[in-house]
Design a protein around this motif. Structure first.
Motif, PDB file in Angstrom:
ATOM      1  N   GLN A  60       0.821  -1.212   0.000  1.00  0.00           N
ATOM      2  CA  GLN A  60       0.000   0.000   0.000  1.00  0.00           C
ATOM      3  C   GLN A  60       0.854   1.261   0.000  1.00  0.00           C
ATOM      4  O   GLN A  60       1.959   1.285   0.539  1.00  0.00           O
ATOM      5  CB  GLN A  60      -0.925   0.016   1.228  1.00  0.00           C
ATOM      6  CG  GLN A  60      -2.064  -0.980   1.133  1.00  0.00           C
ATOM      7  CD  GLN A  60      -3.081  -0.770   2.241  1.00  0.00           C
ATOM      8  OE1 GLN A  60      -2.756  -0.885   3.412  1.00  0.00           O
ATOM      9  NE2 GLN A  60      -4.310  -0.464   1.867  1.00  0.00           N
ATOM     10  N   SER A  61       0.305   2.319  -0.571  1.00  0.00           N
ATOM     11  CA  SER A  61       0.964   3.613  -0.561  1.00  0.00           C
ATOM     12  C   SER A  61       0.673   4.324   0.752  1.00  0.00           C
ATOM     13  O   SER A  61      -0.489   4.536   1.114  1.00  0.00           O
ATOM     14  CB  SER A  61       0.455   4.470  -1.727  1.00  0.00           C
ATOM     15  OG  SER A  61       0.732   5.832  -1.490  1.00  0.00           O
ATOM     16  N   LEU A  62       1.717   4.679   1.462  1.00  0.00           N
ATOM     17  CA  LEU A  62       1.577   5.363   2.744  1.00  0.00           C
ATOM     18  C   LEU A  62       0.767   6.652   2.579  1.00  0.00           C
ATOM     19  O   LEU A  62      -0.175   6.913   3.331  1.00  0.00           O
ATOM     20  CB  LEU A  62       2.969   5.674   3.312  1.00  0.00           C
ATOM     21  CG  LEU A  62       3.018   6.509   4.595  1.00  0.00           C
ATOM     22  CD1 LEU A  62       2.343   5.774   5.746  1.00  0.00           C
ATOM     23  CD2 LEU A  62       4.459   6.847   4.942  1.00  0.00           C
ATOM     24  N   ARG A  63       1.116   7.442   1.590  1.00  0.00           N
ATOM     25  CA  ARG A  63       0.472   8.745   1.383  1.00  0.00           C
ATOM     26  C   ARG A  63      -1.012   8.597   1.035  1.00  0.00           C
ATOM     27  O   ARG A  63      -1.849   9.361   1.478  1.00  0.00           O
ATOM     28  CB  ARG A  63       1.203   9.492   0.263  1.00  0.00           C
ATOM     29  CG  ARG A  63       0.828  10.956   0.122  1.00  0.00           C
ATOM     30  CD  ARG A  63       1.746  11.665  -0.846  1.00  0.00           C
ATOM     31  NE  ARG A  63       1.851  10.963  -2.116  1.00  0.00           N
ATOM     32  CZ  ARG A  63       3.007  10.655  -2.700  1.00  0.00           C
ATOM     33  NH1 ARG A  63       4.140  10.953  -2.112  1.00  0.00           N
ATOM     34  NH2 ARG A  63       3.029  10.043  -3.868  1.00  0.00           N
ATOM     35  N   ASN A  64      -1.329   7.562   0.239  1.00  0.00           N
ATOM     36  CA  ASN A  64      -2.718   7.356  -0.175  1.00  0.00           C
ATOM     37  C   ASN A  64      -3.603   6.825   0.952  1.00  0.00           C
ATOM     38  O   ASN A  64      -4.814   7.023   0.945  1.00  0.00           O
ATOM     39  CB  ASN A  64      -2.791   6.369  -1.347  1.00  0.00           C
ATOM     40  CG  ASN A  64      -2.277   6.968  -2.632  1.00  0.00           C
ATOM     41  OD1 ASN A  64      -1.997   8.162  -2.692  1.00  0.00           O
ATOM     42  ND2 ASN A  64      -2.119   6.145  -3.650  1.00  0.00           N
ATOM     43  N   GLU A  65      -3.003   6.113   1.896  1.00  0.00           N
ATOM     44  CA  GLU A  65      -3.793   5.422   2.915  1.00  0.00           C
ATOM     45  C   GLU A  65      -3.969   6.207   4.209  1.00  0.00           C
ATOM     46  O   GLU A  65      -4.984   6.071   4.885  1.00  0.00           O
ATOM     47  CB  GLU A  65      -3.131   4.068   3.262  1.00  0.00           C
ATOM     48  CG  GLU A  65      -3.070   3.089   2.113  1.00  0.00           C
ATOM     49  CD  GLU A  65      -4.428   2.651   1.621  1.00  0.00           C
ATOM     50  OE1 GLU A  65      -5.371   2.616   2.439  1.00  0.00           O
ATOM     51  OE2 GLU A  65      -4.556   2.359   0.426  1.00  0.00           O
ATOM     52  N   VAL A  66      -2.936   6.982   4.573  1.00  0.00           N
ATOM     53  CA  VAL A  66      -2.896   7.556   5.922  1.00  0.00           C
ATOM     54  C   VAL A  66      -2.788   9.080   5.879  1.00  0.00           C
ATOM     55  O   VAL A  66      -1.990   9.635   5.121  1.00  0.00           O
ATOM     56  CB  VAL A  66      -1.689   6.993   6.713  1.00  0.00           C
ATOM     57  CG1 VAL A  66      -1.676   7.547   8.133  1.00  0.00           C
ATOM     58  CG2 VAL A  66      -1.735   5.471   6.737  1.00  0.00           C
ATOM     59  N   ASP A 256       8.233   2.738   1.656  1.00  0.00           N
ATOM     60  CA  ASP A 256       8.715   1.939   0.518  1.00  0.00           C
ATOM     61  C   ASP A 256       7.816   2.112  -0.701  1.00  0.00           C
ATOM     62  O   ASP A 256       8.271   2.157  -1.826  1.00  0.00           O
ATOM     63  CB  ASP A 256       8.777   0.453   0.921  1.00  0.00           C
ATOM     64  CG  ASP A 256       9.403  -0.397  -0.170  1.00  0.00           C
ATOM     65  OD1 ASP A 256      10.386   0.051  -0.761  1.00  0.00           O
ATOM     66  OD2 ASP A 256       8.879  -1.482  -0.446  1.00  0.00           O
ATOM     67  N   VAL A 257       6.498   2.183  -0.459  1.00  0.00           N
ATOM     68  CA  VAL A 257       5.559   2.530  -1.532  1.00  0.00           C
ATOM     69  C   VAL A 257       5.065   3.933  -1.166  1.00  0.00           C
ATOM     70  O   VAL A 257       4.250   4.087  -0.269  1.00  0.00           O
ATOM     71  CB  VAL A 257       4.369   1.548  -1.584  1.00  0.00           C
ATOM     72  CG1 VAL A 257       3.470   1.873  -2.777  1.00  0.00           C
ATOM     73  CG2 VAL A 257       4.867   0.111  -1.659  1.00  0.00           C
TER      74      VAL A 257
END
Length: 258
Positions: A60-66, A256-257
């Motif tokens: 998962q993309s950190l920026r997109n999720e959190v 990482d993502v």
């Protein structure tokens, strides 16, 4: 390799004091490796959380999720696990999380979907004994008439499979929506009332303390598959603490993502 059954193995139970989110990530990594290497017998681990966390999936993309600002405001640690799947919002006392570390022979020949269903069967039985009609919802959910109860994730590595599940015991839906972006997008037109409805906590369904639900789960596993009490070994703990302070606390791993 021939397929094995639950009862072909000598299952161990680990249920210890609360641990930090990063140490939980590291313990999953270490214990999966130890079972795969044949140094540890197949194990069920019940987690206790020392702090609130958001756990994102491996891809998962950190920026997109959190929402990082919201997470910081609430004092919520964000960590990335070794398995895929979606983001989990966790507060101590509000979730029931467990991991199964099993030899791959247990699910030999099964599809991913069949393997998820296989690993969740005992939990569905435990829930039924608590009066909850729950079922497996492909690919990785446990749901009920009231809504989703749990989400699962899996990873295969080195002869072992890790299957872990987070179940909603109680939930602060408004806080969850503040911190998780994906939930906000899915529910933006419906608001937090819908968020609470989409996830139906075990507390409201059973009226039981969290500890009583865990006790029933462990008793059901023990009756169906056999289970002996165990603990994390000193060498496993040392390795997990090294990984928790290194890899699982590093910006490189978390982002990482991007």
């Amino acid at each position: 390799m021939t397929r094995t059954d639950w009862r072909d193995h000598d299952w161990q139970l680990i249920h210890t004091t609360p641990q930090s989110p990063s140490l939980h990530m590291a313990l999953d990594d270490v214990l999966t490796h130890e079972v795969g290497a044949g140094r540890r017998r197949p194990t069920l681990r019940i987690w206790e959380w020392a702090a609130p966390a958001v756990v994102i999936g491996r891809f998962q993309s950190l920026r997109n999720e959190v929402d990082a600002d919201a997470a910081e405001r609430y004092g919520i640690e964000v960590v990335r696990r070794v398995s895929g799947g979606g983001a989990m919002f966790v507060e101590p006392g509000n979730t029931i999380t467990y991991s199964i570390y099993a030899p791959q022979s247990l699910i030999k020949g099964l599809s991913f979907q069949e393997a998820y269903a296989f690993f969740d069967e005992w939990v569905l039985q435990a829930l039924a004994e608590l009066g909850i009609k729950a079922w497996y919802q492909p690919l990785n959910d446990i749901t009920s008439e009231g809504g989703k109860i749990a989400g699962a994730a899996q990873v295969h590595r080195g002869g072992a499979v890790l299957h872990h599940v987070t179940m909603a015991y109680d939930i602060d839906a408004a806080k969850m929506l503040d911190v998780l972006r994906i939930g906000r997008e899915k529910l933006s037109d419906k608001g937090t009332v819908s968020a609470a409805k989409r996830v139906d906590p075990l507390r409201s369904q059973t009226g039981l303390p969290r500890e009583a639900v865990i006790e029933r789960m462990v008793a059901t596993f023990r009756r169906l598959h056999g289970l002996s009490d165990d603990a994390v070994r000193p060498a496993e703990q040392v390795r997990a603490e090294e990984l928790a302070l290194g890899k699982f606390s590093s910006t490189a791993w978390l982002a990482d993502v991007p």
